[in-house]
Design a protein around this motif. Structure first.
Motif, PDB file in Angstrom:
ATOM      1  N   UNK A 112       0.805  -1.211   0.000  1.00  0.00           N
ATOM      2  CA  UNK A 112       0.000   0.000   0.000  1.00  0.00           C
ATOM      3  C   UNK A 112       0.838   1.261   0.000  1.00  0.00           C
ATOM      4  N   UNK A 113       2.008   1.221   0.646  1.00  0.00           N
ATOM      5  CA  UNK A 113       2.875   2.396   0.643  1.00  0.00           C
ATOM      6  C   UNK A 113       3.329   2.747  -0.760  1.00  0.00           C
ATOM      7  N   UNK A 114       3.695   1.738  -1.549  1.00  0.00           N
ATOM      8  CA  UNK A 114       4.132   1.965  -2.932  1.00  0.00           C
ATOM      9  C   UNK A 114       2.967   2.488  -3.785  1.00  0.00           C
ATOM     10  N   UNK A 115       1.796   1.866  -3.629  1.00  0.00           N
ATOM     11  CA  UNK A 115       0.650   2.286  -4.436  1.00  0.00           C
ATOM     12  C   UNK A 115       0.207   3.703  -4.085  1.00  0.00           C
ATOM     13  N   UNK A 116       0.186   4.015  -2.802  1.00  0.00           N
ATOM     14  CA  UNK A 116      -0.238   5.357  -2.386  1.00  0.00           C
ATOM     15  C   UNK A 116       0.725   6.405  -2.930  1.00  0.00           C
ATOM     16  N   UNK A 117       2.019   6.104  -2.868  1.00  0.00           N
ATOM     17  CA  UNK A 117       3.013   7.056  -3.386  1.00  0.00           C
ATOM     18  C   UNK A 117       2.879   7.198  -4.896  1.00  0.00           C
ATOM     19  N   UNK A 118       2.669   6.096  -5.593  1.00  0.00           N
ATOM     20  CA  UNK A 118       2.496   6.143  -7.046  1.00  0.00           C
ATOM     21  C   UNK A 118       1.256   6.932  -7.421  1.00  0.00           C
ATOM     22  N   UNK A 119       0.176   6.763  -6.657  1.00  0.00           N
ATOM     23  CA  UNK A 119      -1.060   7.508  -6.909  1.00  0.00           C
ATOM     24  C   UNK A 119      -0.838   9.008  -6.720  1.00  0.00           C
ATOM     25  N   UNK A 120      -0.111   9.373  -5.678  1.00  0.00           N
ATOM     26  CA  UNK A 120       0.150  10.796  -5.427  1.00  0.00           C
ATOM     27  C   UNK A 120       0.922  11.427  -6.583  1.00  0.00           C
ATOM     28  N   UNK A 121       1.907  10.713  -7.119  1.00  0.00           N
ATOM     29  CA  UNK A 121       2.653  11.221  -8.274  1.00  0.00           C
ATOM     30  C   UNK A 121       1.726  11.439  -9.466  1.00  0.00           C
ATOM     31  N   UNK A 122       0.839  10.457  -9.716  1.00  0.00           N
ATOM     32  CA  UNK A 122      -0.064  10.558 -10.859  1.00  0.00           C
ATOM     33  C   UNK A 122      -1.098  11.667 -10.663  1.00  0.00           C
ATOM     34  N   UNK A 123      -1.564  11.865  -9.421  1.00  0.00           N
ATOM     35  CA  UNK A 123      -2.543  12.925  -9.147  1.00  0.00           C
ATOM     36  C   UNK A 123      -1.950  14.307  -9.388  1.00  0.00           C
ATOM     37  N   UNK A 124      -0.666  14.474  -9.120  1.00  0.00           N
ATOM     38  CA  UNK A 124      -0.016  15.762  -9.367  1.00  0.00           C
ATOM     39  C   UNK A 124       0.004  16.068 -10.870  1.00  0.00           C
ATOM     40  N   UNK A 125       0.168  15.032 -11.692  1.00  0.00           N
ATOM     41  CA  UNK A 125       0.223  15.230 -13.134  1.00  0.00           C
ATOM     42  C   UNK A 125      -1.178  15.365 -13.740  1.00  0.00           C
ATOM     43  N   UNK A 126      -2.146  14.625 -13.182  1.00  0.00           N
ATOM     44  CA  UNK A 126      -3.515  14.649 -13.714  1.00  0.00           C
ATOM     45  C   UNK A 126      -4.442  15.165 -12.608  1.00  0.00           C
ATOM     46  N   UNK A 127      -4.493  16.484 -12.363  1.00  0.00           N
ATOM     47  CA  UNK A 127      -5.234  17.021 -11.215  1.00  0.00           C
ATOM     48  C   UNK A 127      -6.741  16.813 -11.294  1.00  0.00           C
ATOM     49  N   UNK A 128      -7.301  16.564 -12.477  1.00  0.00           N
ATOM     50  CA  UNK A 128      -8.750  16.368 -12.589  1.00  0.00           C
ATOM     51  C   UNK A 128      -9.214  15.140 -11.813  1.00  0.00           C
ATOM     52  N   UNK A 129      -8.357  14.132 -11.703  1.00  0.00           N
ATOM     53  CA  UNK A 129      -8.718  12.920 -10.979  1.00  0.00           C
ATOM     54  C   UNK A 129      -8.781  13.196  -9.472  1.00  0.00           C
ATOM     55  N   UNK A 130      -8.118  14.277  -9.049  1.00  0.00           N
ATOM     56  CA  UNK A 130      -8.076  14.647  -7.640  1.00  0.00           C
ATOM     57  C   UNK A 130      -9.063  15.779  -7.327  1.00  0.00           C
ATOM     58  N   UNK A 131      -9.966  16.066  -8.256  1.00  0.00           N
ATOM     59  CA  UNK A 131     -10.890  17.191  -8.099  1.00  0.00           C
ATOM     60  C   UNK A 131     -12.297  16.670  -7.844  1.00  0.00           C
ATOM     61  N   UNK A 132     -13.230  17.590  -7.623  1.00  0.00           N
ATOM     62  CA  UNK A 132     -14.635  17.210  -7.460  1.00  0.00           C
ATOM     63  C   UNK A 132     -15.528  18.297  -8.039  1.00  0.00           C
TER      64      UNK A 132
END
Length: 504
Positions: A334-354
């Motif tokens: 989970x630590x690896x996946x969470x970190x990978x998700x955070x990197x991707x969210x920084x690049x694709x901010x729409x996925x982190x929006x509402x």
């Protein structure tokens, strides 16, 4: 000299109340702390006790009037109440006589605690004590279930339970009385009287109490009848908050309710005796409602990919013992996946929006929710500011939240504010699934079982530990290109794990 009866403080957000009923009339004798008037707010009913013994000399506001906090309700003249016979001071018929059975004992009220800004009610779960039981300080009395989690209510002081005011299955609101505990010299006598008091008769279906004035007004405006609204007040009285909840749940006037839910077909007699009907918990009801709401509201779509978990597994195998020794927690995935998700969210901010109405709210932070299955249902505690944490810090926080979830000790602060969710069905053996959005979030990542499959690597067919990934997203805000790119970035980070270490 007269003693004033005023509207007490009713909570930080409550500024007014409606007079529901007076228990006394002018000229009646009253004793100190005897309930004298009942107030109704949009959340709860409150009994106002007499501040002193004497005679009720004046009632300045009548039933149905709306008053502000601190307003003068009436006055008590000194003299008659203290000498009044016991039956003159008896409470209303529905009040147990045990309340005044042990005048020498000090009683402590156990109230429903505030469970967070967005939680307005809870359901009473299992009682671990009964009237007459002795309890120690911090001993668990009862379990409350909200739409987020279960919460154990401890005894504030050692003593004896002399009253239980809410039954299992009742809906209660913050500040409402759950029980009373007698402490001090008279505790034993109070407990004996309480245990000997006859149990009140079960309430009939519906309520003999008319709706509170503010509730009746709103019901008339919305075209609702009393049998369409479940009352949560004293003796089942319908409050304004009950009407608001009924309207929010989609309740409409009878003439408009043209399409009721189809009734469940009756089971065959030989099957019915082998069935068990169990009421859904508050948490399970909320899970069901929120998941269906997400399907009805969002334009939900899922895209898939797969990731070679070999690099992560090799790194984990090499350093897991050293990692656990240094950080005090096991190195999981989970630590690896969470970190990978955070990197991707920084690049694709729409996925982190509402979406909020016609606006899009972009979150410049990553609060990652981690779905955890418990015996009471699915909960989603949140790792706050995961983008600012190391893998070790993420693993420590996930471990801490997981323990609290299993022990039923998650608070509202642990489960609110998430901007993205990760669900790991792989721990149960799931090979592929399409997760449902955790509204109002716009994305959720589904992890699955790691399974060796034949893959072509450099022209050779080799067995590799592969995992399917699924990203469900709200197509109203996230385009297909963005969703696919997000999942590819997660895949790239995990297959080239040095990118996570170097923050690339």
């Amino acid at each position: 000299m007269a003693t004033e009866i005023r509207v007490p403080t009713l909570g930080e957000s409550v500024t007014e109340a409606t007079i529901a009923q007076w228990f006394k009339k002018p000229g009646d004798a009253v004793n100190a702390d005897e309930p004298i008037v009942e107030l109704e707010t949009d959340k709860v009913t409150v009994e106002v006790p007499a501040p002193a013994s004497g005679t009720l000399s004046d009632i300045l506001v009548k039933e149905g009037d709306t008053v502000e906090v601190g307003a003068l309700l009436g006055q008590i003249a000194e003299g008659a109440g203290a000498a009044a016979p016991a039956k003159a001071a008896a409470p209303a018929a529905d009040k147990p006589a045990a309340k005044s059975a042990a005048p020498a004992a000090e009683t402590i009220d156990v109230l429903v605690p505030s469970a967070g800004e967005s939680v307005t009610e809870a359901e009473v779960g299992e009682w671990f004590v009964k009237v007459g039981d002795s309890v120690k300080v911090d001993e668990t009395l009862v379990e409350l279930e909200t739409d987020k989690a279960a919460q154990e209510i401890p005894a504030p002081q050692a003593g004896t339970v002399v009253e239980i005011s809410a039954s299992t299955g009742d809906t209660v609101t913050p500040g409402q009385l759950l029980a009373r505990i007698a402490v001090g010299a008279g505790a034993a006598a109070a407990a004996s009287a309480a245990a000997a008091a006859p149990a009140p008769a079960a309430a009939a279906a519906g309520s003999s109490m008319p709706p509170a004035p503010s509730a009746a007004k709103m019901m008339a405006e919305k075209g609702l009848s009393a049998d369409q609204v479940a009352g949560s007040g004293k003796r089942g009285q319908v409050l304004k908050g009950d009407v608001i909840a009924a309207v929010a749940a989609g309740m409409t006037a009878p003439a408009q309710a043209a399409a009721p839910v189809a009734a469940r077909p009756a089971s065959l007699p030989e099957d019915e005796v082998r069935e068990e009907r169990v009421r859904m918990t508050k948490l399970r009801q909320t899970i069901a409602r929120r998941l269906k709401d997400a399907q009805n509201t969002a334009a939900m779509l899922t895209t898939y990919n797969e990731v070679d978990m070999g690099p992560v597994m090799e790194l984990r195998k090499t350093y897991k013992d050293l990692f656990e020794k240094k950080h005090g927690v096991k190195l999981g995935f989970m630590g690896f996946f969470t970190k990978a998700v955070c990197h991707a969210l920084k690049e694709i901010p729409a996925v982190n929006a509402e979406i909020d109405g016609t606006d899009i709210i972009y979150k410049n932070y990553c609060h990652v929710g981690v779905a955890v299955g418990t015996d009471k249902g699915l909960v989603v505690p949140v790792v706050r500011d995961a983008d600012q944490m190391s893998i070790a810090q993420i693993e420590q926080e996930i471990g801490n939240l997981g323990r609290k979830a299993r022990d039923g000790k998650l608070g509202m602060a642990d489960m609110t504010g998430g901007t993205f969710t990760i669900s790991n069905g792989g721990v149960y053996g799931s090979l592929m699934s399409s997760p449902i959005l955790n509204a109002p979030q716009s994305g959720i990542l589904g992890m699955h079982k790691i399974q060796e499959r034949p893959m072509v690597v450099n022209g050779q067919i080799v067995a590799r530990p592969m995992m399917y990934l699924a990203l469900s997203y709200d197509h109203r805000i996230v385009d297909g290109k963005e969703a696919v790119t997000f999942l590819v970035r997660v895949k790239e980070s995990l297959e080239d794990v040095q990118r996570l270490v170097l923050d690339l």
